[in-house]
Design a protein around this motif. Sequence first.
Motif, PDB file in Angstrom:
ATOM      1  N   GLU A 179       0.504  -1.197   0.141  1.00  0.00           N
ATOM      2  CA  GLU A 179       0.287   0.060   0.008  1.00  0.00           C
ATOM      3  C   GLU A 179       1.019   1.197   0.150  1.00  0.00           C
ATOM      4  O   GLU A 179       1.941   1.435   0.536  1.00  0.00           O
ATOM      5  CB  GLU A 179      -0.812   0.123   1.605  1.00  0.00           C
ATOM      6  N   ASP A 206      -1.828   6.961  -0.677  1.00  0.00           N
ATOM      7  CA  ASP A 206      -3.778   7.447  -0.840  1.00  0.00           C
ATOM      8  C   ASP A 206      -4.224   6.098  -0.562  1.00  0.00           C
ATOM      9  O   ASP A 206      -4.464   5.070  -0.854  1.00  0.00           O
ATOM     10  CB  ASP A 206      -3.181   7.472  -2.378  1.00  0.00           C
ATOM     11  N   ASP A 207      -4.963   6.225  -0.357  1.00  0.00           N
ATOM     12  CA  ASP A 207      -6.188   5.836   1.265  1.00  0.00           C
ATOM     13  C   ASP A 207      -7.337   5.194  -0.292  1.00  0.00           C
ATOM     14  O   ASP A 207      -7.597   3.837  -0.489  1.00  0.00           O
ATOM     15  CB  ASP A 207      -7.123   5.774   1.406  1.00  0.00           C
ATOM     16  N   GLN A 208      -7.318   5.985  -1.254  1.00  0.00           N
ATOM     17  CA  GLN A 208      -7.962   5.805  -2.166  1.00  0.00           C
ATOM     18  C   GLN A 208      -7.393   4.857  -4.238  1.00  0.00           C
ATOM     19  O   GLN A 208      -8.680   3.638  -3.847  1.00  0.00           O
ATOM     20  CB  GLN A 208      -8.932   7.040  -2.989  1.00  0.00           C
ATOM     21  N   GLU A 209      -6.007   4.871  -3.984  1.00  0.00           N
ATOM     22  CA  GLU A 209      -5.288   4.092  -4.687  1.00  0.00           C
ATOM     23  C   GLU A 209      -5.368   2.788  -3.991  1.00  0.00           C
ATOM     24  O   GLU A 209      -5.086   2.228  -4.725  1.00  0.00           O
ATOM     25  CB  GLU A 209      -3.998   5.518  -5.052  1.00  0.00           C
ATOM     26  N   ASN A 210      -5.104   2.758  -2.592  1.00  0.00           N
ATOM     27  CA  ASN A 210      -5.244   1.292  -1.818  1.00  0.00           C
ATOM     28  C   ASN A 210      -6.039   0.286  -2.278  1.00  0.00           C
ATOM     29  O   ASN A 210      -6.410  -0.470  -2.583  1.00  0.00           O
ATOM     30  CB  ASN A 210      -5.034   1.681  -0.608  1.00  0.00           C
ATOM     31  N   LYS A 211      -7.702   1.732  -2.237  1.00  0.00           N
ATOM     32  CA  LYS A 211      -8.426   0.677  -2.571  1.00  0.00           C
ATOM     33  C   LYS A 211      -8.861  -0.447  -3.646  1.00  0.00           C
ATOM     34  O   LYS A 211      -9.322  -0.908  -4.033  1.00  0.00           O
ATOM     35  CB  LYS A 211      -9.679   1.848  -2.041  1.00  0.00           C
ATOM     36  N   LYS A 262      -6.657  -3.058  -4.959  1.00  0.00           N
ATOM     37  CA  LYS A 262      -7.330  -3.898  -3.223  1.00  0.00           C
ATOM     38  C   LYS A 262      -7.994  -4.761  -4.352  1.00  0.00           C
ATOM     39  O   LYS A 262      -8.738  -5.850  -4.166  1.00  0.00           O
ATOM     40  CB  LYS A 262      -7.369  -3.746  -2.035  1.00  0.00           C
ATOM     41  N   ASP A 319       1.026  -2.446   5.033  1.00  0.00           N
ATOM     42  CA  ASP A 319       0.146  -1.665   5.019  1.00  0.00           C
ATOM     43  C   ASP A 319       1.881  -0.716   5.445  1.00  0.00           C
ATOM     44  O   ASP A 319       2.707  -0.943   5.274  1.00  0.00           O
ATOM     45  CB  ASP A 319      -0.808  -1.411   6.589  1.00  0.00           C
TER      46      ASP A 319
END
Length: 442
Positions: free
Chosen positions: A173, A176-181, A184, A215
């Motif tokens: 990861e 950036d949370d959106q890129e990670n989502k 995934k 993470d």
Amino acid sequence: MIKLFRLAGVRRCGKATILRLLVFACLLGYLQSEPVTACRYTVHEVGFVDLRIEQYHLFGYICDETNGDIVSAFKQISYAGLVNSNIKFEIINTDQQKDHPAMKLLDLQQAKSLPAAVLVSPDGQSLPVTVTESDRPFEETLRSAFEDILSSPKREEILKQVIETYGVVLLIEGPDDQENKKAKEAASDVIELISSQMDMLPKPITHPPVLVVMDLKSVKREKILLWSLGLDSEEVSEPHAAVIYGRARWIGPLFKGEEITEDNLANVLFVIGADCECGLDHRWLQGTMLPARWTDKMQAKVAENLGFDPENPMIKMEMSMIIRRGSYSYPGVPLGYQEIAIEPNSTMEIQQSVRTPQENPVRNSIMTDKMIQKAQISNGENSPNEVEETSNSRSDPVEQILEPAPLAEVSSPLRNAIFVLVGLCALVLVFGIAILARAKRR
């Protein structure tokens, strides 16, 4: 007169038998000359065999003034600490081996503070390893360094999963949370796709691929793992994904950011379940292993799962021939590959390049017709997807000294001829004995 008649009949019978044997030998030779279209092993199974083609190298540097206790500790701790691993250790005396190729890996700062150590990957990148600390005994620091090289939480998790499953999708990861989502979701989708087609594989694999997520909190503890993938733990600015299988082998490129798609991951994952006689470059069949310790307990579990022991010498010999037969570059491979030139008693040069395909031949050549149809239906496609252009992020190669590990390679025509001759001799011998015994009784 009767005996002569019977003997003549036996001779006629013997001539007829020999004629049949010659016809049979010709037929056998024809069949042997035909290319074999199936293999008794899959890429997944070949991935568990360690042919020691490519190993990590750990160079320990000393000089004439280095304390003898330190040199002795280097030898003893390396022997015990690196057992059952894919790392080869070598001590280099900088005063006596100035022309050693590994001297180029030692920077000026390290050269002034010997002893020192450098870890070199089969892919060419090097990493300085700290083996001395001012407030710790050398032996303690060295043991700790070896343990860090061979083990980490995520590598232990990966090892556990690859033994039991089809393979692992490692997702690293980014911030950036959106890129990670998004990454995934792509990884989860491709795992679901492979899971739905497990019953169509050439050979069954009990468990489908699994997702292992690293993470940001784990990044610093996984410095060696990230380095082996060509990443700097301090510069992970976006999500990355890698496919790992077999004996913790990394297969395909390291996808990053927008490259992490279901199609790109699927193109690599479908290779793992494929028949090994598909003409792939040997790096597809023997991808770079992560630096790790492979225990006897792990090997026993693999043998139990596969139904055979990959470390059996006969099996290793057979698989080495399979790999050598596929040791050329597969046309249109949509991923980074490496050409390896090995010359006896010389350094191994690794040249890395990237191909940009116009279509997706890997997945087409590997998937069976049923798998293609099912994938097209599930994706709503009428034709196979084209692969997005990807690049391999592995670092530039460095010159390194690696002892070549030649594999027994027997040309296919010669091997077939030998089989035919041996079989023919055996048949002639058996029938000859039978004919003589029959003639003697009469």
